[in-house]
Scaffold this motif. Sequence first.
Motif, PDB file in Angstrom:
ATOM      1  N   VAL A  43       0.842  -1.192   0.122  1.00  0.00           N
ATOM      2  CA  VAL A  43      -0.070   0.006  -0.056  1.00  0.00           C
ATOM      3  C   VAL A  43       0.954   1.217  -0.046  1.00  0.00           C
ATOM      4  O   VAL A  43       2.112   1.139   0.244  1.00  0.00           O
ATOM      5  CB  VAL A  43      -0.734   0.133   1.226  1.00  0.00           C
ATOM      6  N   ALA A  44       0.397   2.454  -0.300  1.00  0.00           N
ATOM      7  CA  ALA A  44       1.082   3.643  -0.398  1.00  0.00           C
ATOM      8  C   ALA A  44       0.173   4.902   0.635  1.00  0.00           C
ATOM      9  O   ALA A  44      -1.205   4.511   0.457  1.00  0.00           O
ATOM     10  CB  ALA A  44       1.035   4.135  -1.640  1.00  0.00           C
ATOM     11  N   PRO A  45       0.740   5.887   0.883  1.00  0.00           N
ATOM     12  CA  PRO A  45      -0.049   6.876   1.465  1.00  0.00           C
ATOM     13  C   PRO A  45      -1.289   7.332   0.766  1.00  0.00           C
ATOM     14  O   PRO A  45      -1.132   7.422  -0.232  1.00  0.00           O
ATOM     15  CB  PRO A  45       1.005   7.852   1.661  1.00  0.00           C
ATOM     16  N   GLY A  46      -2.355   7.381   1.342  1.00  0.00           N
ATOM     17  CA  GLY A  46      -3.681   7.926   0.668  1.00  0.00           C
ATOM     18  C   GLY A  46      -4.424   6.518   0.374  1.00  0.00           C
ATOM     19  O   GLY A  46      -5.460   6.657  -0.076  1.00  0.00           O
ATOM     20  N   ASP A  47      -3.668   5.345   0.281  1.00  0.00           N
ATOM     21  CA  ASP A  47      -4.598   4.190  -0.183  1.00  0.00           C
ATOM     22  C   ASP A  47      -5.633   3.804   1.017  1.00  0.00           C
ATOM     23  O   ASP A  47      -5.645   4.272   2.181  1.00  0.00           O
ATOM     24  CB  ASP A  47      -3.687   2.943  -0.443  1.00  0.00           C
ATOM     25  N   ARG A  48      -6.788   3.236   0.541  1.00  0.00           N
ATOM     26  CA  ARG A  48      -7.842   3.068   1.359  1.00  0.00           C
ATOM     27  C   ARG A  48      -7.809   1.367   1.461  1.00  0.00           C
ATOM     28  O   ARG A  48      -7.665   0.624   0.500  1.00  0.00           O
ATOM     29  CB  ARG A  48      -9.190   3.261   0.923  1.00  0.00           C
ATOM     30  N   VAL A  49      -7.756   1.111   2.741  1.00  0.00           N
ATOM     31  CA  VAL A  49      -7.836  -0.556   2.766  1.00  0.00           C
ATOM     32  C   VAL A  49      -9.125  -1.051   3.744  1.00  0.00           C
ATOM     33  O   VAL A  49      -9.714  -0.498   4.378  1.00  0.00           O
ATOM     34  CB  VAL A  49      -6.576  -1.117   3.729  1.00  0.00           C
ATOM     35  N   GLY A  50      -9.379  -2.595   3.533  1.00  0.00           N
ATOM     36  CA  GLY A  50     -10.167  -3.013   3.962  1.00  0.00           C
ATOM     37  C   GLY A  50      -9.956  -4.338   4.549  1.00  0.00           C
ATOM     38  O   GLY A  50      -8.835  -4.941   4.187  1.00  0.00           O
ATOM     39  N   THR A  51     -11.112  -4.940   5.091  1.00  0.00           N
ATOM     40  CA  THR A  51     -10.738  -6.301   6.007  1.00  0.00           C
ATOM     41  C   THR A  51     -10.282  -7.299   4.706  1.00  0.00           C
ATOM     42  O   THR A  51     -10.769  -7.352   3.527  1.00  0.00           O
ATOM     43  CB  THR A  51     -12.164  -6.681   6.465  1.00  0.00           C
ATOM     44  N   GLY A  52      -9.154  -7.982   5.165  1.00  0.00           N
ATOM     45  CA  GLY A  52      -8.559  -9.106   4.204  1.00  0.00           C
ATOM     46  C   GLY A  52      -7.568  -8.518   3.336  1.00  0.00           C
ATOM     47  O   GLY A  52      -6.963  -9.411   2.572  1.00  0.00           O
TER      48      GLY A  52
END
Length: 76
Positions: A43-52
């Motif tokens: 991931v990179a700064p500003g990315d959105r992440v979710g479960t899994g």
Amino acid sequence: MWRTPILTTLMNTEQPAGNFVEIDHGHGEFSMLAHLKQASVTVAPGDRVGTGDVIGLCGNSGNSSEPMQGMSVEGK
């Protein structure tokens, strides 16, 4: 079988968390995943992440002598 003892380990006391990702959960709450394997962060700064979602791989970067996963949660 003889085994040679480890006399020193490579640990980075200048950057104890090693490779890490900090996640902003909103409302002043943050979590940090630390000691990630070199070059494994996906991931990179500003990315959105979710479960899994894969964030990175377990490693031993930073002030660590063996593979481990450090996690902390902080709030204001």
